[in-house]
Design an enzyme around this catalytic site. Structure first.
Site, PDB file in Angstrom:
ATOM      1  N   HIS A  17     -16.790   5.698 -36.620  1.00 23.39           N
ATOM      2  CA  HIS A  17     -17.726   5.534 -35.491  1.00 23.39           C
ATOM      3  C   HIS A  17     -18.502   4.228 -35.623  1.00 23.39           C
ATOM      4  O   HIS A  17     -18.685   3.496 -34.644  1.00 23.39           O
ATOM      5  CB  HIS A  17     -18.757   6.681 -35.465  1.00 23.39           C
ATOM      6  CG  HIS A  17     -18.199   8.029 -35.126  1.00 23.39           C
ATOM      7  ND1 HIS A  17     -18.459   9.145 -35.898  1.00 23.39           N
ATOM      8  CD2 HIS A  17     -17.424   8.456 -34.104  1.00 23.39           C
ATOM      9  CE1 HIS A  17     -17.867  10.196 -35.353  1.00 23.39           C
ATOM     10  NE2 HIS A  17     -17.220   9.806 -34.274  1.00 23.39           N
ATOM     11  N   LYS A  41     -20.690  24.918 -28.436  1.00 23.11           N
ATOM     12  CA  LYS A  41     -20.217  24.633 -29.797  1.00 23.11           C
ATOM     13  C   LYS A  41     -21.378  24.750 -30.770  1.00 23.11           C
ATOM     14  O   LYS A  41     -22.519  24.497 -30.396  1.00 23.11           O
ATOM     15  CB  LYS A  41     -19.676  23.207 -29.879  1.00 23.11           C
ATOM     16  CG  LYS A  41     -18.214  23.082 -29.542  1.00 23.11           C
ATOM     17  CD  LYS A  41     -17.741  21.690 -29.938  1.00 23.11           C
ATOM     18  CE  LYS A  41     -16.294  21.436 -29.553  1.00 23.11           C
ATOM     19  NZ  LYS A  41     -15.922  20.033 -29.810  1.00 23.11           N
ATOM     20  N   ARG A  90      -7.484   6.120 -32.412  1.00 24.44           N
ATOM     21  CA  ARG A  90      -6.916   6.072 -33.755  1.00 24.44           C
ATOM     22  C   ARG A  90      -5.396   6.189 -33.628  1.00 24.44           C
ATOM     23  O   ARG A  90      -4.762   5.326 -33.080  1.00 24.44           O
ATOM     24  CB  ARG A  90      -7.508   7.197 -34.620  1.00 24.44           C
ATOM     25  CG  ARG A  90      -8.995   7.013 -34.903  1.00 24.44           C
ATOM     26  CD  ARG A  90      -9.622   8.269 -35.426  1.00 24.44           C
ATOM     27  NE  ARG A  90      -9.455   9.363 -34.453  1.00 24.44           N
ATOM     28  CZ  ARG A  90      -9.974  10.556 -34.568  1.00 24.44           C
ATOM     29  NH1 ARG A  90     -10.675  10.861 -35.617  1.00 24.44           N
ATOM     30  NH2 ARG A  90      -9.793  11.461 -33.624  1.00 24.44           N
ATOM     31  N   SER A 128     -14.682  13.355 -37.991  1.00 25.70           N
ATOM     32  CA  SER A 128     -15.846  14.128 -38.435  1.00 25.70           C
ATOM     33  C   SER A 128     -15.403  15.464 -39.034  1.00 25.70           C
ATOM     34  O   SER A 128     -15.980  15.923 -40.023  1.00 25.70           O
ATOM     35  CB  SER A 128     -16.796  14.390 -37.263  1.00 25.70           C
ATOM     36  OG  SER A 128     -17.313  13.183 -36.779  1.00 25.70           O
TER      37      SER A 128
HETATM   38  O1  PNS Z   1     -16.505  12.759 -30.393  1.00 27.62           O
HETATM   39  P1  PNS Z   1     -15.804  13.680 -29.443  1.00 27.62           P
HETATM   40  O2  PNS Z   1     -16.197  15.101 -29.729  1.00 27.62           O
HETATM   41  O3  PNS Z   1     -14.321  13.462 -29.428  1.00 27.62           O
HETATM   42  O4  PNS Z   1     -16.372  13.329 -27.986  1.00 27.62           O
HETATM   43  C1  PNS Z   1     -15.896  14.024 -26.867  1.00 27.62           C
HETATM   44  C2  PNS Z   1     -16.778  13.763 -25.626  1.00 27.62           C
HETATM   45  C3  PNS Z   1     -18.234  14.032 -25.923  1.00 27.62           C
HETATM   46  C4  PNS Z   1     -16.627  12.318 -25.210  1.00 27.62           C
HETATM   47  C5  PNS Z   1     -16.252  14.687 -24.510  1.00 27.62           C
HETATM   48  O5  PNS Z   1     -16.139  15.981 -24.995  1.00 27.62           O
HETATM   49  C6  PNS Z   1     -17.132  14.688 -23.267  1.00 27.62           C
HETATM   50  O6  PNS Z   1     -17.225  13.705 -22.559  1.00 27.62           O
HETATM   51  N1  PNS Z   1     -17.800  15.826 -23.011  1.00 27.62           N
HETATM   52  C7  PNS Z   1     -18.711  15.986 -21.914  1.00 27.62           C
HETATM   53  C8  PNS Z   1     -18.151  16.933 -20.854  1.00 27.62           C
HETATM   54  C9  PNS Z   1     -17.225  16.203 -19.903  1.00 27.62           C
HETATM   55  O7  PNS Z   1     -17.587  15.232 -19.283  1.00 27.62           O
HETATM   56  N2  PNS Z   1     -15.983  16.725 -19.776  1.00 27.62           N
HETATM   57  C10 PNS Z   1     -14.990  16.174 -18.921  1.00 27.62           C
HETATM   58  C11 PNS Z   1     -14.242  15.045 -19.602  1.00 27.62           C
HETATM   59  S1  PNS Z   1     -12.617  14.997 -18.977  1.00 27.62           S
END
Ligand code: PNS
Length: 159
Positions: A17, A41, A90, A128
């Site tokens: 990150h 979560k 990645r 993570s």
């Molecule tokens: O670090 P992560 O957990 O891979 O991040 C994922 C994240 C936070 C970017 C994604 O889960 C997100 O944007 N969640 C918010 C809900 C949302 O907008 N969902 C629709 C996306 S298609």
């Protein structure tokens, strides 16, 4: 102003990150790190802890702001007036999920673009979840997370 959001769960922040944060902060005028508060979560670190970790780790970057958000990413992006979402890529395994997210967000708000930054090779398989698993079983996460996160993991997991 060229403003971008780098969203994630950051549970916890890894060196991968930080690599994306440093590199993204050099190519945009303002970088907002959006930390997701997801009620469905149970993260290891609370939203305040995750935000504070990032604030501490980025205190030497002057064009950055750390903000928590809940709900849809695209709503958060619009609420801070950003036009770009930055995600780190990645291995190939990330691609399908990331592509789906980028395309879905573009259907919702076509003006917002998702930009992918490829990870530095040493962080290819770092996540993570892997860090948490290694830390939980007493493994050494020194090469994977900043020193402050290593300490935070020790405190949290009582190891
Ligand atoms: O670090 P992560 O957990 O891979 O991040 C994922 C994240 C936070 C970017 C994604 O889960 C997100 O944007 N969640 C918010 C809900 C949302 O907008 N969902 C629709 C996306 S298609």
């Amino acid at each position: 102003m060229n403003k971008a959001v780098y969203p994630g769960s950051f549970d916890p922040t890894t060196n991968g990150h930080m690599d994306i944060i440093f590199r993204a902060s050099r190519i945009v005028d303002k970088l907002i790190v959006g930390v997701l508060q997801n009620p469905s979560k149970t993260p290891l670190f609370s939203i305040d802890e995750r935000v504070n970790h990032l604030k501490m780790l980025t205190q030497n970057i002057n064009n950055i702001e750390i903000i928590s958000f809940s709900g849809l990413l695209i709503d958060f992006v619009q609420s801070v007036n950003a036009k770009v979402v930055i995600r780190g890529l990645r291995a190939v395994t990330d691609f399908e999920y990331e592509f789906q997210m980028a395309l879905t967000n573009r259907i919702l708000v076509p003006e917002v673009e998702t930009l992918f930054i490829s990870t530095s090779t040493q962080f290819l398989f770092l996540s993570s979840s892997v860090v948490k698993e290694i830390a939980m079983f007493g493994g050494n996460v020194e090469a994977m997370v900043p020193a402050q996160i290593k300490e935070a993991l020790k405190d949290k997991l009582d190891i």
